[in-house]
Design a protein around this motif. Structure first.
Motif, short mmCIF file in Angstrom:
data_model
loop_
_atom_site.label_atom_id
_atom_site.label_comp_id
_atom_site.label_asym_id
_atom_site.label_seq_id
_atom_site.Cartn_x
_atom_site.Cartn_y
_atom_site.Cartn_z
N ARG A 136 0.83 -1.21 0.00
CA ARG A 136 0.00 0.00 0.00
C ARG A 136 0.86 1.26 0.00
O ARG A 136 0.54 2.24 -0.68
CB ARG A 136 -0.94 -0.02 1.21
CG ARG A 136 -2.03 -1.08 1.10
CD ARG A 136 -2.78 -1.26 2.41
NE ARG A 136 -3.54 -0.07 2.75
CZ ARG A 136 -4.21 0.04 3.90
NH1 ARG A 136 -4.17 -0.92 4.79
NH2 ARG A 136 -4.89 1.14 4.14
N GLN A 158 1.00 3.93 -3.07
CA GLN A 158 0.72 5.35 -2.81
C GLN A 158 1.86 6.22 -3.33
O GLN A 158 1.64 7.30 -3.88
CB GLN A 158 0.51 5.59 -1.32
CG GLN A 158 0.07 7.00 -0.97
CD GLN A 158 -1.24 7.39 -1.64
OE1 GLN A 158 -2.21 6.63 -1.55
NE2 GLN A 158 -1.28 8.53 -2.29
N ARG A 188 -4.29 -0.65 -6.22
CA ARG A 188 -5.26 -0.37 -5.16
C ARG A 188 -6.64 -0.88 -5.54
O ARG A 188 -7.40 -1.37 -4.69
CB ARG A 188 -5.29 1.13 -4.86
CG ARG A 188 -3.94 1.69 -4.44
CD ARG A 188 -3.97 3.17 -4.18
NE ARG A 188 -4.66 3.48 -2.94
CZ ARG A 188 -4.06 3.49 -1.74
NH1 ARG A 188 -2.78 3.22 -1.64
NH2 ARG A 188 -4.74 3.79 -0.65
#
Length: 321
Positions: free
Chosen positions: A140, A144, A205
């Protein structure tokens, strides 16, 4: 039941009708969008070559001396036949200029979406299956970071490393596949990785969220209670049901790439639609700009149509509804 009355055929015909209606609206919108741009496009296009005679000749050749309604009907009719006018800069047909740029754009889009899927599917699925654990948190954070990094900055970094410092790959340009597969591949690597990494970070994601949603459904729990293997559950149950949302974001991203990645194409001097749009804006070449916007809209509509049809093939509930 005849083929015409098949739910899938009806679904496709309805989507085709929607596509044609939206395309008509886009053509009209593109026409008026250029009309409201400040300034006289013919005068701007001529620049230092301006004379009253050349000005009137170019206005007449472009149909701009006709009433606005006549211009609109002529533009809509010509657009549906593939006639998008001629460039103010070089008098070359706009359609020819656009289709000359398509091979480079399609090459970059296909390569970038392959890179993105190779990143997004394994990382997104792995993060979902390790929800809340270290692997999930690391993936994650990485995704990002990839979303936050400007693609032009990543492209410049890759050029600095692999072209300037190491000298492994060319820093810019495009070579057709017919001129040599090796040269074609070498020129493609850096722009494809630049676009693919950023796109893959976005898609990771979505893949994670989609897989998580399916993994937590009752039918997956039932399959596990029956003693089915993890591999069979992932392939037969999770994979198919998680595919529809992933297909949505993949289609949107692919259509965007086919529309041209303007900044990346400028950085790598990649002769695609994005670079053509950039050059047309800089030169105030409105017929080419109109044609490019219209082609990008058509690409989006066609990709969305294909995605809708794939929806219906993957999930019969969509076409029956």
């Amino acid at each position: 039941m005849t083929a015409l009355h098949s739910p899938l055929v009806r679904f496709i015909l309805i989507r085709l009708a929607y596509t044609v209606a939206v395309l008509l609206g886009v053509i009209v919108a593109v026409f008026f969008l250029i009309q409201i741009v400040p300034g006289d496009p013919v005068r701007i296009a001529l620049g230092t070559r301006y004379t009253p005679e050349s000005y009137e000749a170019l206005r007449s050749a472009s149909g701009l001396d006709q009433p606005l309604a006549n211009q609109l009907f002529a533009y809509v009719g010509n657009a549906f036949t593939g006639d998008l006018g001629v460039s103010f800069r070089n008098s070359e047909p706009v359609t020819t200029m656009l289709f000359d740029r398509l091979p480079a754009t399609i090459t970059l889009a296909l390569a970038a979406i392959v890179v993105a899927l190779l990143i997004a599917i394994p990382l997104g699925a792995w993060a979902a299956l390790r929800e809340g654990r270290l692997a999930d948190n690391v993936i994650r954070v990485i995704s990002q970071f990839g979303i936050s990094v400007p693609d032009f900055w990543m492209g410049i970094l890759l050029i600095g490393l692999f072209s300037t410092a190491l000298g492994w790959l060319p820093s810019a340009g495009y070579q057709p596949f017919a001129d040599g597969p090796l040269g074609w591949f070498e020129h493609l690597v850096l722009p494809a990785v630049t676009v693919g990494v950023v796109t893959g970070a976005i898609m990771t994601r979505y893949v994670r969220s989609s897989v998580l949603e399916v993994v937590n459904t009752p039918f997956v729990t039932t399959a596990e209670s029956k003693g089915l293997s993890k591999k069979k559950i992932m392939l037969d149950h999770v994979g198919r049901n998680a595919l529809v949302p992933v297909l949505t974001i993949s289609g949107i991203q692919f259509a965007g790439l086919l529309g041209g990645v303007i900044v990346v194409e400028v950085v790598f001097a990649w002769p695609g639609l994005g670079l053509l749009v950039y050059d047309s804006v800089a030169a105030r070449d409105y017929p080419v700009l109109q044609g490019a916007i219209l082609l990008i809209a058509v690409i989006f509509l066609l990709v969305n149509l294909v995605v809708d049809i794939l929806y219906a093939v993957i999930d019969p509930r969509i076409r029956l509804s």
